[in-house]
Design a protein around this motif. Structure first.
Motif, mmCIF file in Angstrom:
data_model
loop_
_atom_site.group_PDB
_atom_site.id
_atom_site.type_symbol
_atom_site.label_atom_id
_atom_site.label_comp_id
_atom_site.label_asym_id
_atom_site.label_seq_id
_atom_site.Cartn_x
_atom_site.Cartn_y
_atom_site.Cartn_z
ATOM 1 N N PRO A 7 28.469 48.700 -12.867
ATOM 2 C CA PRO A 7 27.247 48.968 -12.117
ATOM 3 C C PRO A 7 27.566 49.596 -10.783
ATOM 4 O O PRO A 7 28.721 49.620 -10.355
ATOM 5 C CB PRO A 7 26.652 47.565 -11.925
ATOM 6 N N PRO A 8 26.545 50.118 -10.087
ATOM 7 C CA PRO A 8 26.760 50.651 -8.753
ATOM 8 C C PRO A 8 27.257 49.570 -7.820
ATOM 9 O O PRO A 8 27.105 48.382 -8.095
ATOM 10 C CB PRO A 8 25.350 51.127 -8.344
ATOM 11 N N PRO A 9 27.889 49.917 -6.689
ATOM 12 C CA PRO A 9 28.395 48.929 -5.761
ATOM 13 C C PRO A 9 27.292 47.998 -5.290
ATOM 14 O O PRO A 9 26.171 48.405 -5.041
ATOM 15 C CB PRO A 9 28.929 49.792 -4.597
ATOM 16 N N ARG A 10 27.622 46.713 -5.148
ATOM 17 C CA ARG A 10 26.658 45.720 -4.726
ATOM 18 C C ARG A 10 27.162 45.021 -3.472
ATOM 19 O O ARG A 10 28.339 45.044 -3.146
ATOM 20 C CB ARG A 10 26.443 44.657 -5.821
ATOM 21 N N ALA A 11 26.209 44.342 -2.798
ATOM 22 C CA ALA A 11 26.570 43.635 -1.575
ATOM 23 C C ALA A 11 27.254 42.316 -1.870
ATOM 24 O O ALA A 11 27.877 41.733 -1.018
ATOM 25 C CB ALA A 11 25.315 43.391 -0.722
ATOM 26 N N SER A 12 27.122 41.821 -3.084
ATOM 27 C CA SER A 12 27.732 40.539 -3.420
ATOM 28 C C SER A 12 28.205 40.580 -4.855
ATOM 29 O O SER A 12 27.910 41.494 -5.609
ATOM 30 C CB SER A 12 26.720 39.407 -3.243
ATOM 31 N N ASP A 13 28.951 39.552 -5.243
ATOM 32 C CA ASP A 13 29.402 39.454 -6.612
ATOM 33 C C ASP A 13 28.207 39.233 -7.526
ATOM 34 O O ASP A 13 27.163 38.725 -7.136
ATOM 35 C CB ASP A 13 30.380 38.277 -6.758
ATOM 36 N N CYS A 14 28.366 39.620 -8.781
ATOM 37 C CA CYS A 14 27.295 39.436 -9.759
ATOM 38 C C CYS A 14 26.970 37.956 -9.882
ATOM 39 O O CYS A 14 27.871 37.123 -10.022
ATOM 40 C CB CYS A 14 27.749 39.983 -11.108
ATOM 41 N N VAL A 15 25.681 37.623 -9.829
ATOM 42 C CA VAL A 15 25.278 36.236 -9.980
ATOM 43 C C VAL A 15 25.559 35.769 -11.404
ATOM 44 O O VAL A 15 26.148 34.730 -11.628
ATOM 45 C CB VAL A 15 23.780 36.074 -9.655
ATOM 46 N N THR A 16 25.152 36.562 -12.378
ATOM 47 C CA THR A 16 25.345 36.183 -13.771
ATOM 48 C C THR A 16 25.041 37.391 -14.646
ATOM 49 O O THR A 16 24.649 38.449 -14.159
ATOM 50 C CB THR A 16 24.413 35.014 -14.146
ATOM 51 N N LYS A 17 25.211 37.206 -15.952
ATOM 52 C CA LYS A 17 24.836 38.233 -16.918
ATOM 53 C C LYS A 17 23.611 37.766 -17.683
ATOM 54 O O LYS A 17 23.490 36.588 -18.004
ATOM 55 C CB LYS A 17 25.994 38.529 -17.874
ATOM 56 N N VAL A 18 22.731 38.715 -17.964
ATOM 57 C CA VAL A 18 21.486 38.410 -18.668
ATOM 58 C C VAL A 18 21.418 39.262 -19.933
ATOM 59 O O VAL A 18 21.661 40.468 -19.883
ATOM 60 C CB VAL A 18 20.265 38.698 -17.772
ATOM 61 N N ALA A 19 21.109 38.629 -21.046
ATOM 62 C CA ALA A 19 20.947 39.335 -22.318
ATOM 63 C C ALA A 19 19.464 39.539 -22.584
ATOM 64 O O ALA A 19 18.669 38.592 -22.530
ATOM 65 C CB ALA A 19 21.574 38.531 -23.453
ATOM 66 N N LEU A 20 19.090 40.774 -22.869
ATOM 67 C CA LEU A 20 17.706 41.117 -23.148
ATOM 68 C C LEU A 20 17.535 41.361 -24.646
ATOM 69 O O LEU A 20 18.278 42.140 -25.242
ATOM 70 C CB LEU A 20 17.295 42.375 -22.378
ATOM 71 N N THR A 21 16.554 40.692 -25.231
ATOM 72 C CA THR A 21 16.211 40.879 -26.630
ATOM 73 C C THR A 21 14.876 41.606 -26.695
ATOM 74 O O THR A 21 13.917 41.227 -26.019
ATOM 75 C CB THR A 21 16.117 39.530 -27.360
ATOM 76 N N ILE A 22 14.807 42.657 -27.518
ATOM 77 C CA ILE A 22 13.666 43.574 -27.494
ATOM 78 C C ILE A 22 12.960 43.591 -28.843
ATOM 79 O O ILE A 22 13.596 43.585 -29.900
ATOM 80 C CB ILE A 22 14.137 44.999 -27.139
#
Length: 504
Positions: A7-22
């Motif tokens: 992903p693009p640079p962020r101000a903090s570490d990733c909080v978590t990963k989210v899986a999207l079901t469509i």
């Protein structure tokens, strides 16, 4: 599952990963002799008009109500507005080329909107945002993390005596096996008195072996370790609370003291330039755009402090900027901005700069929320100010009291004043205490001077001030032992009870 690229640079570490079901319903049928063969493409917007593809589902043959099995996994950041676009196509080629596919419709939203509702259903629209004619899309979110923890209750008996004049003071060390060997994971604070007070209903026993004595003739063990209880419990994360129904309530407080300068003067911090900009508005937009996704009604109370207000022209440190005391709520961030713009010419900037009244105002609602006995509400107060606090002692006490409530405080300092006092309230260099010495239960204040972000994208301010909020939310509810309003029962796999063992 399809994983997202870097992903693009962020101000903090990733909080978590989210899986999207469509899934989709009632899609347009674009094929003459069969039904459409749909596929969903997920794009993300980072800046301006540019959208880039991050992943896509599989293609489903001959189906107008597809349930895609391939989850789309994204890195989730609370402090960033992550704009998403879901595009649905009727695929006509084996290589799934979009150039040769029929466009069925699209839907735009933010990742925050999805996780705050857990399940989001919206109609598909054309690229010009007019109705597509048919079809809806449903996005379900699930956090990709194992938040179970194992809780042990242990005791011991007949341990070796190590102290010359008294009994030993034993403790347990738990090691985990890694690629480089065994690594210490936890050391208990078990004492002899705690072991002696332990109940006599045990579940599992293990011999305590001293490797230095193991080869001695007749050596059996150096005591017995008893695991009285071992269960797996769920440790709720920030997204557990959000997806479980917790609302983030956003309140804004604006400094209307005289040190800001005459709003009609271009030198004033309240002066709105021809482009509709000043630092107060920039802070409101930056923080509000993120927070609004986590408030279902998007109605935000907004207050001013330090001004003389009509009709009595008395100084107020807690007045609604829409001048409606019975209903200080503004419709969305746009409503807050409009109320602020209309308020400016109606008040007289004065002073002093008092924070305690507005902090206590929000704390009142936080105290009421705690009575519900679930993690149903959390309050974020944004204070935008230009100067030094006048009621420092009262503000310290208000923050210490608020640290025991579901509440966080964000302070954005505008202008070029000395903000050392704000840094003190932040508490990053030590525990904040009231004037009487009472310590804050936790650090709930985040301060940043706006001037640090003068040459940065607007999003940078929000990333800085909001990065700590998820941890503050989850940390508080864990401390209070509160579950999300809609949560599964606690996981528990206790060991079976065993006959009582001999006393130590």
């Amino acid at each position: 599952m399809a994983a997202v690229g870097a992903p693009p640079p962020r101000a903090s570490d990733c909080v978590t990963k989210v899986a999207l079901t469509i899934s989709c319903d009632n899609l347009l049928d674009m094929d003459a002799f069969s039904k459409s063969d749909p596929m969903c493409v997920l794009r993300m917007n980072t800046s301006g008009p540019h959208w880039y593809e991050i992943c896509r589902t599989e293609k489903i043959q001959n189906c107008l109500n597809p349930r895609f099995s391939k989850s789309l996994v994204l890195d989730y950041y609370f402090e960033v507005v992550q704009k998403l676009r879901f595009e649905v196509y009727d695929i006509d080629t084996e290589n799934c080329s979009l150039e040769e596919a029929d466009f069925l419709g699209q839907m735009e939203c933010t990742l925050g909107q999805i996780v705050s509702s857990s399940k989001l259903t919206k109609p598909l629209v054309r690229r010009d945002r007019t109705p597509a004619g048919s079809g809806t899309i449903t996005i379900c979110a699930e956090e990709q993390t194992d938040n179970r923890v194992v809780a042990f209750e242990a005791a011991a008996r007949k341990l070796d005596k190590k102290d010359f004049f008294g009994k030993s003071d034993p403790f347990l060390e738990f090691y985990k096996q890694t690629e480089t060997g065994w690594q210490l994971a936890h050391r208990t604070e078990t004492t002899l008195s705690q072991i002696q007070q332990a109940t006599q209903s045990y579940a599992a026993e293990f011999e305590c072996i001293n490797s230095k004595k193991g080869k001695k003739k007749g050596y059996k063990n150096s005591g017995v370790i008893i695991i009285k209880q071992c269960k797996t419990v769920k440790e709720y994360t920030f997204l557990d609370y959000i997806m479980g129904g917790c609302q983030i309530n956003f309140t804004i407080a604006i400094d209307f003291t005289g040190s800001n300068g005459d709003p009609k003067s271009p030198r004033s911090l309240h002066y709105i330039n021809p482009q509709g900009y000043n630092e107060y508005l920039a802070a409101i937009w930056a923080v509000g755009n993120v927070i609004q996704d986590y408030d279902s009604d998007k109605m935000f109370p907004a207050f001013g402090f330090g001004a003389q207000i009509p009709p009595t022209w008395q100084v107020s440190h807690e007045f609604p900027i829409n001048f409606n005391a019975a209903n200080p709520f503004c419709a969305g961030v746009e409503g807050v901005v409009l109320a602020y713009q209309q308020c400016l010419p109606q008040v007289k900037l004065y002073g002093p700069t008092n924070f305690a009244p507005i902090i206590n105002h929000v704390a009142h609602f936080g105290r009421q929320a705690l009575q519900q006995q679930t993690a149903s509400q959390y309050f974020v107060l944004l204070i935008i100010t230009d100067g030094v606090i006048t009621d420092m002692d009262q503000t310290r006490s208000a923050i210490v009291n608020a640290s025991r409530l579901p509440m966080s405080i964000i302070i954005v300092g505008v202008g070029g004043a000395n903000f050392e006092a704000m840094e003190f309230l932040d508490g990053d260099d030590g525990t904040l205490r009231s004037a009487t010495g009472e310590a804050a239960l936790r650090d709930i204040v985040q301060f940043v001077p706006f001037r640090q972000f003068t040459n940065c994208p607007q999003e940078a301010l929000a990333q800085s001030v909001l990065a700590e909020v998820p941890g503050q939310v989850a940390g508080f509810f864990k401390l209070m032992g509160l579950k999300p309003p809609h949560s599964d029962s606690t996981l528990s796999d206790p060991l079976p009870s065993a006959p009582p063992s001999d006393p130590i």
